[in-house]
Design a protein around this motif. Structure first.
Motif, PDB file in Angstrom:
ATOM      1  N   ARG A  47      -0.428  14.516   2.569  1.00  0.00           N
ATOM      2  CA  ARG A  47      -0.821  13.105   2.549  1.00  0.00           C
ATOM      3  C   ARG A  47      -2.334  12.980   2.501  1.00  0.00           C
ATOM      4  O   ARG A  47      -3.042  13.796   3.016  1.00  0.00           O
ATOM      5  CB  ARG A  47      -0.281  12.389   3.803  1.00  0.00           C
ATOM      6  N   THR A  62      -5.153   9.250 -10.645  1.00  0.00           N
ATOM      7  CA  THR A  62      -4.991   8.492  -9.396  1.00  0.00           C
ATOM      8  C   THR A  62      -3.663   7.765  -9.366  1.00  0.00           C
ATOM      9  O   THR A  62      -2.948   7.769  -8.360  1.00  0.00           O
ATOM     10  CB  THR A  62      -6.147   7.491  -9.228  1.00  0.00           C
ATOM     11  N   ARG A  63      -3.314   7.151 -10.488  1.00  0.00           N
ATOM     12  CA  ARG A  63      -2.046   6.428 -10.556  1.00  0.00           C
ATOM     13  C   ARG A  63      -0.873   7.394 -10.419  1.00  0.00           C
ATOM     14  O   ARG A  63       0.128   7.096  -9.758  1.00  0.00           O
ATOM     15  CB  ARG A  63      -1.966   5.668 -11.878  1.00  0.00           C
ATOM     16  N   ASP A  89       0.819  -1.218   0.000  1.00  0.00           N
ATOM     17  CA  ASP A  89       0.000   0.000   0.000  1.00  0.00           C
ATOM     18  C   ASP A  89       0.848   1.261   0.000  1.00  0.00           C
ATOM     19  O   ASP A  89       0.343   2.349  -0.316  1.00  0.00           O
ATOM     20  CB  ASP A  89      -0.914   0.002   1.235  1.00  0.00           C
ATOM     21  N   GLY A 128       3.448  10.136  -4.530  1.00  0.00           N
ATOM     22  CA  GLY A 128       3.512   9.894  -3.095  1.00  0.00           C
ATOM     23  C   GLY A 128       4.582   8.879  -2.742  1.00  0.00           C
ATOM     24  O   GLY A 128       5.324   9.047  -1.763  1.00  0.00           O
ATOM     25  N   HIS A 129       4.682   7.825  -3.538  1.00  0.00           N
ATOM     26  CA  HIS A 129       5.725   6.831  -3.279  1.00  0.00           C
ATOM     27  C   HIS A 129       7.117   7.418  -3.491  1.00  0.00           C
ATOM     28  O   HIS A 129       8.047   7.127  -2.724  1.00  0.00           O
ATOM     29  CB  HIS A 129       5.533   5.628  -4.191  1.00  0.00           C
ATOM     30  N   ARG A 178      -0.884  10.220  -8.791  1.00  0.00           N
ATOM     31  CA  ARG A 178      -0.828  10.660  -7.382  1.00  0.00           C
ATOM     32  C   ARG A 178      -0.119   9.623  -6.506  1.00  0.00           C
ATOM     33  O   ARG A 178       0.711   9.971  -5.659  1.00  0.00           O
ATOM     34  CB  ARG A 178      -2.249  10.911  -6.875  1.00  0.00           C
ATOM     35  N   HIS A 179      -0.433   8.364  -6.719  1.00  0.00           N
ATOM     36  CA  HIS A 179       0.220   7.321  -5.922  1.00  0.00           C
ATOM     37  C   HIS A 179       1.702   7.219  -6.245  1.00  0.00           C
ATOM     38  O   HIS A 179       2.531   6.994  -5.349  1.00  0.00           O
ATOM     39  CB  HIS A 179      -0.467   5.974  -6.151  1.00  0.00           C
ATOM     40  N   ALA A 235      -6.512   1.019  -5.001  1.00  0.00           N
ATOM     41  CA  ALA A 235      -6.401   1.389  -6.417  1.00  0.00           C
ATOM     42  C   ALA A 235      -6.466   0.146  -7.303  1.00  0.00           C
ATOM     43  O   ALA A 235      -7.050   0.176  -8.399  1.00  0.00           O
ATOM     44  CB  ALA A 235      -5.108   2.145  -6.653  1.00  0.00           C
ATOM     45  N   PRO A 282      -1.602   0.925  -4.505  1.00  0.00           N
ATOM     46  CA  PRO A 282      -2.198   0.397  -3.271  1.00  0.00           C
ATOM     47  C   PRO A 282      -3.366  -0.542  -3.579  1.00  0.00           C
ATOM     48  O   PRO A 282      -3.942  -0.511  -4.674  1.00  0.00           O
ATOM     49  CB  PRO A 282      -2.670   1.659  -2.546  1.00  0.00           C
ATOM     50  N   VAL A 315       3.194   2.163  -5.615  1.00  0.00           N
ATOM     51  CA  VAL A 315       2.545   2.894  -6.709  1.00  0.00           C
ATOM     52  C   VAL A 315       1.136   2.393  -7.009  1.00  0.00           C
ATOM     53  O   VAL A 315       0.380   3.049  -7.728  1.00  0.00           O
ATOM     54  CB  VAL A 315       3.408   2.798  -7.984  1.00  0.00           C
TER      55      VAL A 315
END
Length: 500
Positions: free
Chosen positions: A500, A449-450, A57, A456-457, A452-453, A65, A62, A60
């Motif tokens: 976050r 969405t992808r 999670d 974040g990673h 954003r992940h 997703a 989680p 890239v």
């Protein structure tokens, strides 16, 4: 009419010819089994380098997703139940145990079944990092379940023979050959990959004009350790293009030919695949392909191999002992289950063989896809179109930059310090083949969405390597046309790392 008559003799010759072409030496099956186990371990080791990035999670993709984008994969993946690196690592370790058991032939069918289940679960956990090698590995492992992989050179064989070497005295004999729908399916899988790829390549221009291999080696993002050292000699690269295309077109001879011709053709394919990892970053595909070619080698090859491994097999036979099991004990139940599986295997293999041929005919467009099939799936999406019909003409690189609180810039993928204002010329290739697959897919379709992940990673990834706190990350893709040299930069996005 008796089999001793002319018709009987003709039938016997036909059976012998079919057996020579569609049968597999049981020692080749043993080598195939060992190769599968080794490739599974290599694949796990390569994937483990990015365990957090691709399978947790914190990575890239989680689980939420995954469930949103691939709901079926999320439901069938055991790895999608794991909520952190330790749980995923435990599943990796379990898969490693199963792969090792498969390689040594300990409870072979159970090890193969467990390896296949864990492999499919792992692949379903992140479909965005899969390539042709993953699909081929799953195919070969699945077909292997239908074959007697543990009949030779295995702990199972040693125990079955009561502590003997497990090599027996059947070298080169008819009883040492496995013939049936399952052996035919095993050989057909590999030939279909090559033949389908050849057909699609012949529809392009780069392969038929001799430019394809040269174009591939100009794509620096695909370079392996020695990829940048391939000389730019047009004549040599043209010969390589036509040579590989001709080899692919000749692949049906892997089944139609026998003896030395088949062995020579399989050997040339093996040599080509073994060279690939040195010049191209394409994951486990070359190793999987080599394993898929082992069943094509004739008995003479395995006679020599058996003589070499005989001393080792004898020592193993002295250590391993046959298990004790009464006639009504658990061993008897296991034998009945195994016998039922052996009876069902030819029927299952025949059905899968027909499905394999039909599906690939649809994938390459030889047969029009029926409307009911097209409504639920596109066969072309799972075709064997590696570098076909033409290789890409764009070198695709990445700029992943993290800005720290003290003003430094760090490469968010590699972790080293970079220029404060990175020009496109400082764009880099990808750390691994799976990172390349994920990021190039995202470049083609920048799903929010992808993205954003990913950002974040990368905040966490860069933060673990930088000396100061990471404030923000940004990712851009640099495309360089290998024909005219035109360079284009496209920003994927940026993100503040305290959000976050």
């Amino acid at each position: 009419m008796s089999d001793d008559g002319p018709n009987g003799s003709a039938i016997d010759r036909l059976r012998a010819a079919a057996g020579d072409r569609l049968g597999v030496d049981r020692r080749a099956l043993a080598a195939f089994r060992i190769g599968l186990g080794i490739v599974l371990l290599v694949d796990l080791g390569l994937r483990a380098r990015n365990l957090t990035a691709f399978y947790t999670d914190a990575g890239v993709l989680p689980r939420a997703a995954l469930a949103e984008t691939y709901p079926l994969a999320a439901r069938v993946s055991l790895h999608a139940l794991a909520d952190g690196p330790l749980a995923v690592a435990a599943l990796f370790a379990l898969a490693g145990v199963a792969a090792a058991a498969l390689a040594v032939g300990h409870r072979t069918r159970l090890a193969a079944a467990a390896s296949l289940a864990l492999l499919l679960s792992l692949q379903a956990r992140n479909p965005l990092v899969l390539n042709a090698g993953d699909l081929l590995l799953a195919h070969l492992l699945g077909v292997g379940l239908l074959c007697p992989l543990g009949s030779r050179w295995s702990i199972d064989a040693v125990r079955r023979d009561g502590g003997a070497s497990g090599t027996g005295d059947r070298s080169g004999g008819a009883g040492d050959r496995f013939v049936g729908p399952a052996s035919t399916l095993l050989l057909t899988v590999t030939v279909v990959v090559y033949a389908s790829n050849a057909i699609v390549k012949l529809r392009g221009a780069a392969w038929t004009t001799g430019d394809a291999v040269g174009r591939v080696f100009r794509l620096t993002y695909l370079h392996g350790p020695l990829g940048g050292l391939v000389p730019e000699v047009p004549g040599l690269l043209s010969v390589a293009t036509y040579g590989w295309l001709g080899l692919l077109a000749a692949s049906p001879l892997l089944v139609l030919a026998t003896g030395r011709l088949r062995a020579a053709l399989a050997g040339v394919f093996v040599a080509g695949h073994l060279a690939m990892p040195f010049v191209l970053q394409i994951g486990v595909f070359p190793l999987v392909s080599v394993v898929g070619l082992l069943p094509f080698f004739p008995p003479a090859v395995w006679d020599r191999a058996e003589r070499r491994v005989a001393p080792v097999a004898t020592r193993v036979g002295g250590v391993v002992r046959a298990p004790r099991s009464g006639p009504s004990g658990p061993g008897s139940v296991a034998r009945r289950v195994a016998a039922a599986g052996r009876r069902a295997a030819p029927v299952v293999a025949a059905v899968l063989l027909a499905a394999l041929l039909c599906w690939n005919a649809l994938a390459i467009g030889v047969v029009a896809t029926p409307e009911p099939v097209a409504a639920v799936s596109d066969p072309a999406e799972s075709g064997w179109d590696m570098f076909a019909p033409d290789p890409p003409t764009t070198d695709r690189l990445v700029l992943a930059t993290a800005a720290t609180a003290d003003g430094d810039r760090v490469d968010a993928l590699y972790g080293d310090v970079v220029a404060a204002d990175r020009p496109p010329t400082e764009a880099r290739a990808y750390p691994t083949a799976r990172w390349r697959k994920f990021l190039t897919l995202l470049a083609d379709s920048p799903e929010p969405t992808r993205t954003r992940h990913l950002l974040g990673h990368l905040c966490d990834r860069a933060g673990g390597r930088a000396d100061a706190a990471v404030e923000r990350v940004e990712v851009s893709f640099v495309s360089v046309d290998v024909v005219d040299g035109e360079t284009r930069v496209a920003s994927l996005g940026e993100r503040r790392c305290d959000r976050r």
